[in-house]
Each structure stands twice: as structure tokens, then as C-alpha cells.
Design an enzyme around this catalytic site. Structure first.
Site, short mmCIF file in Angstrom:
data_model
loop_
_atom_site.label_atom_id
_atom_site.label_comp_id
_atom_site.label_asym_id
_atom_site.label_seq_id
_atom_site.Cartn_x
_atom_site.Cartn_y
_atom_site.Cartn_z
N GLY A 45 -5.54 45.58 -42.52
CA GLY A 45 -5.80 45.32 -41.10
C GLY A 45 -6.70 46.31 -40.40
N GLU A 99 -4.77 52.85 -37.74
CA GLU A 99 -3.94 51.65 -37.86
C GLU A 99 -4.49 50.56 -36.94
OE1 GLU A 99 -2.18 49.67 -39.35
OE2 GLU A 99 -0.09 50.32 -39.37
N ASP A 100 -4.28 49.31 -37.31
CA ASP A 100 -4.72 48.22 -36.43
C ASP A 100 -3.72 48.03 -35.28
OD1 ASP A 100 -2.80 47.32 -38.22
OD2 ASP A 100 -3.78 45.42 -38.67
N ASP A 103 3.73 48.30 -34.42
CA ASP A 103 4.69 47.30 -33.94
C ASP A 103 6.07 47.97 -33.87
OD1 ASP A 103 5.51 44.64 -33.32
OD2 ASP A 103 6.00 44.26 -35.41
N LYS A 131 2.38 47.78 -29.58
CA LYS A 131 3.33 46.93 -28.85
C LYS A 131 4.58 47.77 -28.59
CE LYS A 131 2.42 42.76 -31.53
NZ LYS A 131 3.06 41.73 -32.36
N PHE A 152 1.90 37.81 -30.75
CA PHE A 152 1.30 37.96 -32.07
C PHE A 152 -0.22 37.78 -31.95
CE2 PHE A 152 0.11 37.28 -36.42
CZ PHE A 152 0.92 38.21 -37.06
N ASP A 159 -4.32 39.59 -39.22
CA ASP A 159 -4.25 38.26 -39.81
C ASP A 159 -2.91 37.60 -39.58
OD1 ASP A 159 -2.80 40.03 -41.56
OD2 ASP A 159 -2.80 38.40 -43.02
N ARG A 165 -8.66 37.13 -40.03
CA ARG A 165 -9.01 38.55 -40.00
C ARG A 165 -10.42 38.79 -39.49
NH1 ARG A 165 -5.51 41.89 -42.59
NH2 ARG A 165 -4.48 41.07 -44.44
#
Ligand code: IMP
Length: 189
Positions: A45, A99-100, A103, A131, A152, A159, A165
Site C-alpha cells: 500500500g 505507511e499508507d 488503522d 483513522k 474504507f 486496495d 490501487r
């Protein structure tokens, strides 16, 4: 970029991402003058985010890669297994994890613990998205692109089961939008 794709709601356009990444790169490299960090992207990601940051940082630093998989297991804590990049030569390095999206925070927590145990001098985190409402463990984010609510998102590296992606923007995944698109006879990839 996909030639045609469902019209998901755009949260951050490619241009916004570009501008923010430029600001983050500036912050990262004024914070560590003379001591370039070791860039470690959490794949798949974070590849586009890492490539973008790499473009804006001086010194043409390489981007190393690490892959982590989460398993819910039988306990509620879940475990994270590092499947690629476990043995990166981090001893004595200032690691910067890219990091993308953060969470629950478990992936970053596990990676930080691993690299610090492997002898990294420090391990900081830069993430495009976070998030906070989903957090299960407390993790410090040193460089944050944007906070988002509990939705999401896909695109710009992120993805859903391998799809979307390569969308240039970050968009919210909505099953109905995708269904309508597929019903129109176009294949998603
Ligand atoms: P964490 O360990 O729960 O913080 O998980 C982080 C990883 O979960 C990210 O690197 C993503 O691969 C995935 N993830 C979490 N939220 C999203 C999302 O909204 N879209 C796409 N992937 C997500």
C-alpha cells in the site's frame, strides 16, 4: 491510472496528496539534518506514498520494503507477522516507516517493536492517512498526511482485495457505486 473506473467519492485528490507529501518531506528533512533516515515502506500500500516522498527528499535515498500480515488468530489482540524485510540492516539506523494508512495501529506497533529490537537507533512513522477512531493500540505518528473518519478508502496504493490501487486519488469505497459500474458492463481490476 485506470482508463475508466467507478465514480467513487474523492476524499483527497492526487494534487492534494502531492502538496501534502511535499510538506511532509520538508518537515522530515528539517528534523533530521545531516542524519538521513533509512526509509522503509510498508508494501504494497505505501509504495506510491514512498515514491512521492523519495522524490522530494534530498540525497536520493533508497526505499527499503517491509511487508506485514495481520492474523486475527484466536485472541482478540491479533498478531502481525513480518513476511518481507524482517532482516533489513537497521542496526544503528534512524528508521522512518512509511505507511499508507494507520488503522488499528497494530501493524506499525509491531514493526516499530521489531526494528527497535533489531538495533535501530530510532523508529519514526510517516503515514499518508490515519483513522484515529479505529485505534486499538496507541502508536505515535510523527508525520501525518491526513486524518480520516472510519470509512474504507481505496486508491493511491490502497486496495480492496487487490483492486483500485492504481487510482490516482484517494476515494471512499462504496459497494453500490461499484455494482452500478459493473452492471454497466465494465470490468473492474
Ligand atoms: P492496522 O494494523 O490495523 O493499522 O492496519 C493497517 C493496514 O490495514 C494498512 O496498511 C492497510 O493495508 C489496511 N487498511 C486499513 N484501513 C484501510 C482502508 O480504509 N483502505 C485500505 N486499506 C486499509
Amino acid at each position: 491510472m485506470q482508463p475508466s473506473s467507478p465514480s467513487f467519492r474523492v476524499v483527497f485528490s492526487n494534487e492534494q496528496i502531492l502538496r501534502r507529501a511535499q510538506e511532509l518531506a520538508r518537515a522530515i528533512f528539517t528534523a533530521t539534518p545531516g542524519e538521513p533516515p533509512m526509509l522503509v515502506a510498508v508494501i504494497e500500500g505505501a509504495r506510491p506514498f514512498a515514491r512521492l516522498l523519495q522524490k522530494f527528499v534530498p540525497g536520493n535515498l533508497p526505499v527499503h520494503e517491509v511487508r506485514a500480515s495481520s492474523y486475527a488468530g484466536t485472541t482478540s489482540s491479533g498478531t502481525v507477522q513480518i513476511t518481507v524485510g524482517k532482516d533489513l540492516p537497521v542496526r544503528g539506523q534512524h528508521v522512518l516507516l512509511l505507511e499508507d494508512i494507520v488503522d488499528t495501529g497494530r501493524t506499525i506497533e509491531a514493526l516499530k517493536a521489531h526494528f527497535l529490537a533489531a538495533g535501530a537507533k530510532s523508529c519514526r512513522v510517516a503515514t499518508l492517512l490515519s483513522k484515529p477512531s479505529r485505534r486499538v493500540v496507541t502508536v505515535a505518528i510523527d508525520y501525518l498526511g491526513f486524518e480520516i473518519p472510519d470509512e474504507f478508502v481505496i486508491g493511491f496504493g490502497m486496495d480492496l482485495d487487490g483492486r483500485y490501487r492504481d487510482l490516482l486519488d484517494v476515494v471512499v469505497y462504496e459497494a453500490e457505486v461499484e455494482r452500478a459500474f459493473l452492471a454497466a458492463g465494465v470490468t473492474a481490476r
